[in-house]
Design a protein around this motif. Structure first.
Motif, PDB file in Angstrom:
ATOM      1  N   ALA A  41      45.035  42.086  44.743  1.00 32.94           N
ATOM      2  CA  ALA A  41      43.694  41.882  44.179  1.00 32.94           C
ATOM      3  C   ALA A  41      43.681  40.691  43.230  1.00 32.94           C
ATOM      4  N   VAL A  42      44.686  40.606  42.362  1.00 36.69           N
ATOM      5  CA  VAL A  42      44.756  39.486  41.416  1.00 36.69           C
ATOM      6  C   VAL A  42      44.956  38.172  42.160  1.00 36.69           C
ATOM      7  N   GLU A  43      45.888  38.164  43.113  1.00 40.05           N
ATOM      8  CA  GLU A  43      46.177  36.947  43.866  1.00 40.05           C
ATOM      9  C   GLU A  43      44.946  36.441  44.615  1.00 40.05           C
ATOM     10  N   PRO A  50      35.704  35.191  43.676  1.00 39.59           N
ATOM     11  CA  PRO A  50      34.437  35.818  44.075  1.00 39.59           C
ATOM     12  C   PRO A  50      33.514  36.018  42.881  1.00 39.59           C
ATOM     13  N   ASP A  51      32.263  36.312  43.181  1.00 36.79           N
ATOM     14  CA  ASP A  51      31.281  36.553  42.129  1.00 36.79           C
ATOM     15  C   ASP A  51      31.387  37.965  41.553  1.00 36.79           C
ATOM     16  N   VAL A  52      31.828  38.915  42.393  1.00 38.70           N
ATOM     17  CA  VAL A  52      31.884  40.326  41.992  1.00 38.70           C
ATOM     18  C   VAL A  52      33.214  40.921  42.442  1.00 38.70           C
ATOM     19  N   LEU A  53      33.776  41.783  41.599  1.00 38.02           N
ATOM     20  CA  LEU A  53      34.991  42.524  41.944  1.00 38.02           C
ATOM     21  C   LEU A  53      34.712  44.017  41.874  1.00 38.02           C
ATOM     22  N   PHE A  54      35.119  44.739  42.912  1.00 35.45           N
ATOM     23  CA  PHE A  54      35.091  46.199  42.884  1.00 35.45           C
ATOM     24  C   PHE A  54      36.547  46.647  42.814  1.00 35.45           C
ATOM     25  N   CYS A  67      44.539  44.845  36.572  1.00 37.64           N
ATOM     26  CA  CYS A  67      44.028  43.701  37.339  1.00 37.64           C
ATOM     27  C   CYS A  67      43.011  42.922  36.503  1.00 37.64           C
ATOM     28  N   ALA A  68      42.076  43.640  35.906  1.00 35.58           N
ATOM     29  CA  ALA A  68      41.056  42.980  35.089  1.00 35.58           C
ATOM     30  C   ALA A  68      41.694  42.242  33.921  1.00 35.58           C
ATOM     31  N   LEU A  84      31.830  39.352  37.845  1.00 30.85           N
ATOM     32  CA  LEU A  84      31.367  40.627  37.317  1.00 30.85           C
ATOM     33  C   LEU A  84      32.268  41.714  37.887  1.00 30.85           C
ATOM     34  N   ILE A  85      32.625  42.696  37.056  1.00 31.08           N
ATOM     35  CA  ILE A  85      33.582  43.718  37.468  1.00 31.08           C
ATOM     36  C   ILE A  85      32.906  45.080  37.538  1.00 31.08           C
ATOM     37  N   VAL A  86      33.152  45.769  38.635  1.00 30.31           N
ATOM     38  CA  VAL A  86      32.721  47.156  38.797  1.00 30.31           C
ATOM     39  C   VAL A  86      33.976  47.986  39.043  1.00 30.31           C
TER      40      VAL A  86
END
Length: 273
Positions: A41-43, A50-54, A67-68, A84-86
């Motif tokens: 995910a980090v890589e 991306p604009d958004v991370l789930f 990761c965040a 943006l993080i979800v």
């Protein structure tokens, strides 16, 4: 341009279900990657921006929280806006309160379309706000502040951290048939090394088979400061904290020639009196 998103979820069926629901609710959303562990995910996030991370909270290796944190530390200053993080999580009141305090969004497993629709609407509104002239250029200050709040609230997956009244006093490091007893007062710093942690003293270093996350729960937070997701230093072993022209902090240590870099998440530990 389409809004892009990355999904990090180790359960393939849940990842596929989340992606399908997202595409129903947000047809213009482009899923640029779906990965099953934190390192990937980090890589991929650093590569694709991306604009958004789930982010699933519980994944093999790095958790969604880690990761965040890694992305907040490593996101390029000249890159795209921080995503943006979800967080995607099983129900946990402690975790949800922490997310809300730090202004992150979350969805619960199994994903409910009604709740996900609200999240999508909120994300679209925030993304629209980013296009205004006042927010077109933004450093990572906001996300760093949010991560600090979340970290200060405690990691959601480990709400019952060991009390500072019962800190670790002795470390047992095994090598072959020998177990070395290391008084905690002799440790200069700890550093994550794959599945191990390097225990560095003034004289030598040892490897112990544990994670830095687990070790942190046993350390006195008044004596041992986390300065990076992969480094913890004994505060009274710090000689100087030097800030360069870009604002990056580097520590020099007493009894050790190593210089340690402080991530921006922990830079507020070092303020002159």
């Amino acid at each position: 341009m389409k809004t892009t998103a990355l999904i990090a979820e180790d359960e393939a069926l849940l990842a596929a279900d989340l992606q399908a629901e997202l595409l129903k609710l947000w047809p213009d959303l482009e899923i640029v990657a779906s990965v099953g562990d934190g390192e990937a995910a980090v890589e991929q996030a650093l590569n694709l921006q991306p604009d958004v991370l789930f982010l699933d909270i519980r994944m093999p290796g790095m958790t969604g929280m880690e990761c965040a944190q890694a992305l907040a530390e490593d996101w390029p200053e000249n890159g795209k806006r921080f995503p943006l993080i979800v967080f995607v999580t099983a129900y946990d009141q402690y975790a949800l309160q922490a997310f809300e305090r730090a202004a992150f969004d979350y969805v619960l497993k199994p994903v409910q379309p009604e709740r996900l629709a609200k999240t999508c609407a909120r994300l679209q509104e925030r993304l629209q706000d980013r296009t205004t002239p006042t927010t077109a250029v933004s450093p990572l200050d906001a996300i760093v502040d949010q991560m600090r709040e979340l970290l200060a609230a405690g990691r959601p997956e480990s709400p019952h951290r060991m009390s500072a009244n019962t800190p670790l006093r002795l470390i047992q490091a095994s090598a072959g048939n020998t177990i070395t007893m290391i008084p905690i007062d002799d440790v200069v710093y700890f550093e994550a090394a794959d599945k191990y942690v390097r225990v560095v003293t003034a004289e030598r270093e040892h490897l112990i088979r544990t994670s830095l996350r687990e070790l942190l729960q046993q350390l006195d937070p008044q004596r041992f400061w986390q300065i990076h997701r992969g480094a913890v230093v004994r505060c009274d072993a710090i000689d100087t904290a030097q800030r360069d022209e870009s604002g990056k902090l580097t520590l020099t240590l007493r009894g050790n020639l190593t210089r340690l870099v402080v991530s921006r998440l922990y830079a507020d530990l070092f303020r002159g009196m």
